[in-house]
Every structure is written in C-alpha cells, then in structure tokens.
Design a protein around this motif. Sequence first.
Motif, PDB file in Angstrom:
ATOM      1  N   PRO A 547      39.733  -8.085  25.309  1.00  0.00           N
ATOM      2  CA  PRO A 547      38.564  -8.907  25.607  1.00  0.00           C
ATOM      3  C   PRO A 547      37.260  -8.207  25.240  1.00  0.00           C
ATOM      4  N   TYR A 548      36.304  -8.994  24.752  1.00  0.00           N
ATOM      5  CA  TYR A 548      34.984  -8.494  24.347  1.00  0.00           C
ATOM      6  C   TYR A 548      35.066  -7.568  23.129  1.00  0.00           C
ATOM      7  N   PHE A 549      36.173  -7.652  22.384  1.00  0.00           N
ATOM      8  CA  PHE A 549      36.320  -6.805  21.200  1.00  0.00           C
ATOM      9  C   PHE A 549      35.207  -7.075  20.194  1.00  0.00           C
ATOM     10  N   SER A 550      34.815  -8.351  20.039  1.00  0.00           N
ATOM     11  CA  SER A 550      33.803  -8.703  19.043  1.00  0.00           C
ATOM     12  C   SER A 550      32.435  -8.123  19.353  1.00  0.00           C
ATOM     13  N   LEU A 551      32.193  -7.756  20.623  1.00  0.00           N
ATOM     14  CA  LEU A 551      30.874  -7.239  21.008  1.00  0.00           C
ATOM     15  C   LEU A 551      30.603  -5.853  20.440  1.00  0.00           C
ATOM     16  N   ARG A 552      31.631  -5.180  19.942  1.00  0.00           N
ATOM     17  CA  ARG A 552      31.437  -3.815  19.430  1.00  0.00           C
ATOM     18  C   ARG A 552      30.501  -3.797  18.219  1.00  0.00           C
ATOM     19  N   THR A 553      30.399  -4.904  17.462  1.00  0.00           N
ATOM     20  CA  THR A 553      29.487  -4.951  16.317  1.00  0.00           C
ATOM     21  C   THR A 553      28.354  -5.945  16.549  1.00  0.00           C
ATOM     22  N   TYR A 554      28.099  -6.279  17.837  1.00  0.00           N
ATOM     23  CA  TYR A 554      26.998  -7.202  18.120  1.00  0.00           C
ATOM     24  C   TYR A 554      25.660  -6.489  17.871  1.00  0.00           C
ATOM     25  N   GLY A 555      24.909  -6.979  16.886  1.00  0.00           N
ATOM     26  CA  GLY A 555      23.614  -6.386  16.563  1.00  0.00           C
ATOM     27  C   GLY A 555      23.699  -5.047  15.867  1.00  0.00           C
ATOM     28  N   ILE A 556      24.901  -4.609  15.478  1.00  0.00           N
ATOM     29  CA  ILE A 556      25.094  -3.294  14.851  1.00  0.00           C
ATOM     30  C   ILE A 556      25.939  -3.463  13.586  1.00  0.00           C
ATOM     31  N   LYS A 557      25.517  -2.849  12.510  1.00  0.00           N
ATOM     32  CA  LYS A 557      26.313  -2.880  11.286  1.00  0.00           C
ATOM     33  C   LYS A 557      27.483  -1.909  11.418  1.00  0.00           C
ATOM     34  N   PRO A 558      28.653  -2.271  10.908  1.00  0.00           N
ATOM     35  CA  PRO A 558      29.774  -1.316  10.921  1.00  0.00           C
ATOM     36  C   PRO A 558      29.452  -0.129  10.032  1.00  0.00           C
ATOM     37  N   GLY A 559      30.150   0.992  10.246  1.00  0.00           N
ATOM     38  CA  GLY A 559      29.799   2.222   9.547  1.00  0.00           C
ATOM     39  C   GLY A 559      30.939   2.833   8.747  1.00  0.00           C
ATOM     40  N   ILE A 560      30.556   3.675   7.785  1.00  0.00           N
ATOM     41  CA  ILE A 560      31.545   4.451   7.029  1.00  0.00           C
ATOM     42  C   ILE A 560      32.269   5.401   7.972  1.00  0.00           C
ATOM     43  N   SER A 561      31.499   6.066   8.829  1.00  0.00           N
ATOM     44  CA  SER A 561      32.058   6.901   9.886  1.00  0.00           C
ATOM     45  C   SER A 561      31.466   6.419  11.200  1.00  0.00           C
ATOM     46  N   GLY A 562      31.988   6.937  12.296  1.00  0.00           N
ATOM     47  CA  GLY A 562      31.490   6.497  13.597  1.00  0.00           C
ATOM     48  C   GLY A 562      32.059   7.348  14.714  1.00  0.00           C
ATOM     49  N   LEU A 563      31.543   7.120  15.926  1.00  0.00           N
ATOM     50  CA  LEU A 563      31.984   7.904  17.074  1.00  0.00           C
ATOM     51  C   LEU A 563      33.475   7.717  17.325  1.00  0.00           C
ATOM     52  N   ALA A 564      33.945   6.470  17.281  1.00  0.00           N
ATOM     53  CA  ALA A 564      35.364   6.202  17.539  1.00  0.00           C
ATOM     54  C   ALA A 564      36.250   6.821  16.457  1.00  0.00           C
ATOM     55  N   GLN A 565      35.773   6.772  15.188  1.00  0.00           N
ATOM     56  CA  GLN A 565      36.582   7.301  14.097  1.00  0.00           C
ATOM     57  C   GLN A 565      36.758   8.818  14.193  1.00  0.00           C
ATOM     58  N   VAL A 566      35.674   9.537  14.500  1.00  0.00           N
ATOM     59  CA  VAL A 566      35.784  11.001  14.542  1.00  0.00           C
ATOM     60  C   VAL A 566      36.491  11.485  15.802  1.00  0.00           C
ATOM     61  N   MET A 567      36.494  10.640  16.850  1.00  0.00           N
ATOM     62  CA  MET A 567      37.168  11.037  18.091  1.00  0.00           C
ATOM     63  C   MET A 567      38.651  10.676  18.075  1.00  0.00           C
ATOM     64  N   ASN A 568      39.017   9.552  17.412  1.00  0.00           N
ATOM     65  CA  ASN A 568      40.397   9.069  17.487  1.00  0.00           C
ATOM     66  C   ASN A 568      41.085   8.894  16.141  1.00  0.00           C
ATOM     67  N   GLY A 569      40.353   8.989  15.031  1.00  0.00           N
ATOM     68  CA  GLY A 569      41.003   8.858  13.729  1.00  0.00           C
ATOM     69  C   GLY A 569      41.310   7.421  13.347  1.00  0.00           C
ATOM     70  N   TYR A 570      42.270   7.239  12.425  1.00  0.00           N
ATOM     71  CA  TYR A 570      42.637   5.922  11.918  1.00  0.00           C
ATOM     72  C   TYR A 570      43.406   5.117  12.967  1.00  0.00           C
ATOM     73  N   ASP A 571      43.346   3.787  12.821  1.00  0.00           N
ATOM     74  CA  ASP A 571      44.117   2.893  13.681  1.00  0.00           C
ATOM     75  C   ASP A 571      45.487   2.648  13.061  1.00  0.00           C
ATOM     76  N   GLU A 572      46.526   2.736  13.907  1.00  0.00           N
ATOM     77  CA  GLU A 572      47.873   2.408  13.458  1.00  0.00           C
ATOM     78  C   GLU A 572      48.446   1.225  14.222  1.00  0.00           C
ATOM     79  N   ASN A 573      47.824   0.854  15.360  1.00  0.00           N
ATOM     80  CA  ASN A 573      48.300  -0.263  16.163  1.00  0.00           C
ATOM     81  C   ASN A 573      47.192  -0.692  17.119  1.00  0.00           C
ATOM     82  N   ILE A 574      47.480  -1.717  17.923  1.00  0.00           N
ATOM     83  CA  ILE A 574      46.483  -2.249  18.852  1.00  0.00           C
ATOM     84  C   ILE A 574      46.099  -1.212  19.894  1.00  0.00           C
ATOM     85  N   GLU A 575      47.058  -0.381  20.325  1.00  0.00           N
ATOM     86  CA  GLU A 575      46.749   0.636  21.335  1.00  0.00           C
ATOM     87  C   GLU A 575      45.691   1.613  20.824  1.00  0.00           C
ATOM     88  N   ASP A 576      45.750   1.954  19.525  1.00  0.00           N
ATOM     89  CA  ASP A 576      44.737   2.844  18.958  1.00  0.00           C
ATOM     90  C   ASP A 576      43.363   2.192  19.016  1.00  0.00           C
TER      91      ASP A 576
END
Length: 618
Positions: A547-576
């Motif tokens: 829930p509220y997944f879409s709010l992560r880019t509300y008013g913000i452009k997606p990035g080449i890198s980001g806080l979530a990417q450097v902390m957790n790496g690539y996504d392999e499933n929904i849990e990631d």
Amino acid sequence: MNLMLSVLIFLAVVFIYHHFIYPQLLGFFAKRKPPMSSSADNAHCPRIGIMICAHNEEAFIAQKLFNLSAMEYPVEKYEIQIVLDGCTDETKQRAEQAISQLHQQHICAEIHEFTNNQGKVAALNHLINTHKDQYDVLVFTDVSALMSIDALTRIAHHFADEKIAVVSGIYQFYDSSLSQEKYWQYQNKLKLAESNYGAVVGVPGAMCAIRSAHVKPLSSRAINDDFILAMQALCEGHHAVIDAHLNIIEMERDQEGVDFARRVRIAAGNFQQIYLLKHLTKSANPWLLFNFFSHKVLRGLMPLVVMFGVVTLMAAAILENHFFAQACLLILFASVTIGAMKKWFSIEEPCAPFDQINYVLASYAAGCMGIAKYCTGGFNMPWRRVEQTNSSTTKNSGKQGTTAQSNTTNQSAFNVIRFKRVMDIVGATIGLVLASPIMIAAMVAIKLDSKGPVFYQQLRVGQADDDFVELFQVYKFRSMFTDAEQQSGAVWASKGDPRITRVGRFLRKTRIDELPQFINVLKGEMSLIGPRPERPVFYAKLEDNIPYFSLRTYGIKPGISGLAQVMNGYDENIEDVRSKIGWDYAYALALSSPKQWLSMEWMIILKTIRIVVLGKGQ
C-alpha cells in the motif's frame, strides 16, 4: 610471571572473549540452526497497540504518525497511543494535525498529556497500566524511528507462535558516522545470531513488540527501559526474535555531545541490569543464560575492565619499564592525539584504525562515567530531550507559529527541488564527458560478446503528481541476450540469471549499464539521485501488495542511484521492494530540510562510487 602481567593477561582475555570469541562462537552455532520462524498463516491479525512516548518531538512526530498510517495492516486491528510528557514545543499541535488526517483514514490515535515532565518510565507505565488489557500485542517505538510498512504484518506473523514473546527488527541509520554505522552493523549481526535460538539479549529501543500478557510495569529506577521491558517478558522461558526483513530506520543523528551523554546513560543502565535482572540466571533457556552472561553481564562490567586494564598498563610501563606496556600506551596516546586534532580542526576524513580505537576509548570512558554516576544516585531525574543547534529543533512563537513552520518547510522543499535540478544538469553533463571512454569501451565489448543492439530501452514509471503519472523510456546498455523475456515474460533479474551475458554481468556489477541514463537526466525524466524507476508491468502487483507504493515518486523524479539502491541493492522479488520502501520515504522526507538533503545526497554519492569501484552491484 609477575602479578601485574597476570592481571593484564586476565583482563585481555575477558575483553577478547566479549568482543571477539563470543560473537564467533555465537555465529558458529547459529549457522548450524535455521532462524526461528512461525508456521502461521497470514490471516492471523492480533489487536496491536502502538505505544509512543514523546518529549519535545516537534521535528519528527508528524512523519512518525504518517509512517504508521501507511502500515499494511487492517486499520480496525491497530491503534496508536501517545503520551506527551511535559512538552514545551509544538509537538502537541503537530500531532493533532497529523491525527486529524489519520482519523479520515479510520485509524484510531489518542493523545495522553502530562502537564509536567514525569520521565519516560512514568510515561511507559501509564501506557502499560491503561492499555495492556485492550490489545494482544504492544509495540513500543520511538518518535524518530520509521518502520517498514509491513512491520505490523511481520510482527503478527511471529506472534502466532505462542513461544515468542518479543519481536524486533534491524536497526539502521539513514545518516550516521562511520563508527556508529559499524557498531550497529556489529550489533545487528550479533542479535540475528542470538535470534536463531530465540534468545536475543536486548532489542533496539526504537521498536520493540511484546506480547501483552508478558508486559510488566517498569521499576521507577529503571534506566534502559527498552532492555528491561524485553527481558521481563523472557523470564518465563519465552523467546525473543529479530526479523531480518523488518527495517527500523532512525531519522535523527545524535551530535557528538548528545551521543556521549547517551552512552553514559546506557552504560549506567547496563551496569544496573546485572542486578535488576539477576533472576535470568534461573532461566529455563540455556541459550538465554549463555547470552546474558557473555553479552550483557560482561558489557555492563567492560568499562571497569578497560579502566583497570589502562591503569595496569600505566603501572607496568612506569614502575616496571615493561616494553609491551609502553608500546600499547604509545598507540593509545597516538590515537587520542589524532582524535583531538581531527576534532580541533573539524576534519571528517576517516583515519582507520585510530577512529575505531578512539570510539572504543570514548565509549568506555562514557561507561566509567555512567557507572560512577549511577553509583552516586545521578540518574533520578526525568528524561529531557537534549536540544541541538540545528534547524529541526528550533521553536516557533506566536499564533501563526505552526503555519509559518509549515510554509517554511514547503518553501525549503521547493528550493531543494529547484537546486536539485540544477545539480542534475551539471552532474549529468560532467558524467557523460568523464564516462565517455568507459561507455565507448562498453559498447565495443557488448558488440563483440553477443548479437543485438548496444542500447536497450525499457518503459518505466516516472514522477507522479495529483493529476498525472509520467511514463518514459529509460536508456541502458544491453546486459541480457536479445529477446531474453520472450519465453519467460517480464520477471525480476536474479543472481546467476542465465539471461545475462558475460559482459552484461560485469556491467551490472559495476553499474556501468546505468550510464546511458545520464541522457534521461538531461531530458528531465530522471534525477541523479531518487527512487528506483519501476516497470509498469510490475506496478499493479506492487501497488496491491505494498500500500502507498506509488507515493514513493510523488513529486520526485526517479534516480539513477538512490538511498534504497545503495542500502539494499537490486530487486529480485516483492520482498526486496517492500524492505526498500522505508528508505524511499526517508529520502523524500529529507527534501524538506536543505541540510538533511545535502548530507544524505553526499552520502548516497559516496556509497554509489564505492559500489561502482568495488563491483558490489548485482
């Protein structure tokens, strides 16, 4: 062998056992036992009461309540109870504003107000005595700590096992010093190993869930309330576990003086716990007994061990002219001198291993002060938030104070976004110029390695606003075989994915495959730093499950890198994706403060460079 040398050896053995041998033993045994888990179905939804104590928390209270409102848990199954303990700032007004929005979502939140500051123990006991019988589970959490939105669901899943009495998660800082970050990495690793036997000794006070039947009021003398609460629940042979996928993100970074004062208090509490929890020596769980002695008892005594060790070293060096003692003292003196110079000249560059030695020495110096203060009755005053000099704790005055603060925050966010766009254009231009030799080499390697185009375009979801969600084509170097998804369809990439080419595997590990996205940045579709742009084909499934997944880019452009990417790496499933959503929220919240944003932006850039240089990508 003389007496002084024997004492030194004994103290060294105790120190080494506590810091090195015990963690290794614990890790050795933990590998031979799978983590404890519940076999319950996901329909298990106990009634949960979220307990919050607040004293002058105007900087964090609203975002904490909004974080709790985003929990993916039935709204009729959880409620929020807040004690405002003698607040003298705008905490109450901001809490009431946030709660009015929560009520529109049918989320129950109630404020209890103490006119005078009575202390955190009194506030906790009020919540326990008033609400213990209303809920199946009590979740005690700090105002400045955000939780992953699946936190309550995970907690409920664990409590389906009647043996489990305490649940917590992985404690992390969105902005921390190197020493602080390493300390909590060590603590999280230790607690995960203890969790395999259901014998976690002390859980993060930022979030601790306890079965209501085992919650007991605290002694008025208790210092480390979070530890005492959890340990009281384990006195009857029940288990405490750490969920490795439950993220607790601390938004507040202590200044040096505040961090030192906190360590003084924690050390006093560790020493006090040896006596207050002496009944744990009769525990029916042998692992709890082993962990309690090896971890908490020795931790409580360690400041005294280190102090006696330094005193003995000095005596051996001066009185007996012992070369080894003199060498050790010289190293300690050099570390303290370097630390003092760094502080005096405001140098922030790391200087290992002297930084680590200084951190240990400062910690145990604080520990000795804490023990001395406890023994002389110095911890009988109510809690106070240590006022810091940054903008987050500045109070507003006048009837329009709250509105002025809100307008200032909105204006700050607007200015950050404008400046961020300027940085994106400059950074992407410089990036393309500097990376052009690497990009040319990558193009040649791709062509030689496999058939197909050099570049790859993929539809992604961009910035979202009230009336419009942008879709754009992201540019990447091709890292998979042509038509890789023709048979499998759209699926997440995984480790060892056979669809990835030999060159593509290297490009992904170094993140070189992302370099063409500088073009997306120049076009205004992306930013250098921001949430990961997701594929529309996955979006509906992610929105249904998070829930509220879409709010992560509300008013913000997606990035080449980001806080979530450097902390957790690539996504392999929904849990990631679920475990990373809290980092995206943390980044969005930082945009409201130029200082916090700049600090976080710089940290992300440095971590991204480290990933590229060390090849830590997927």
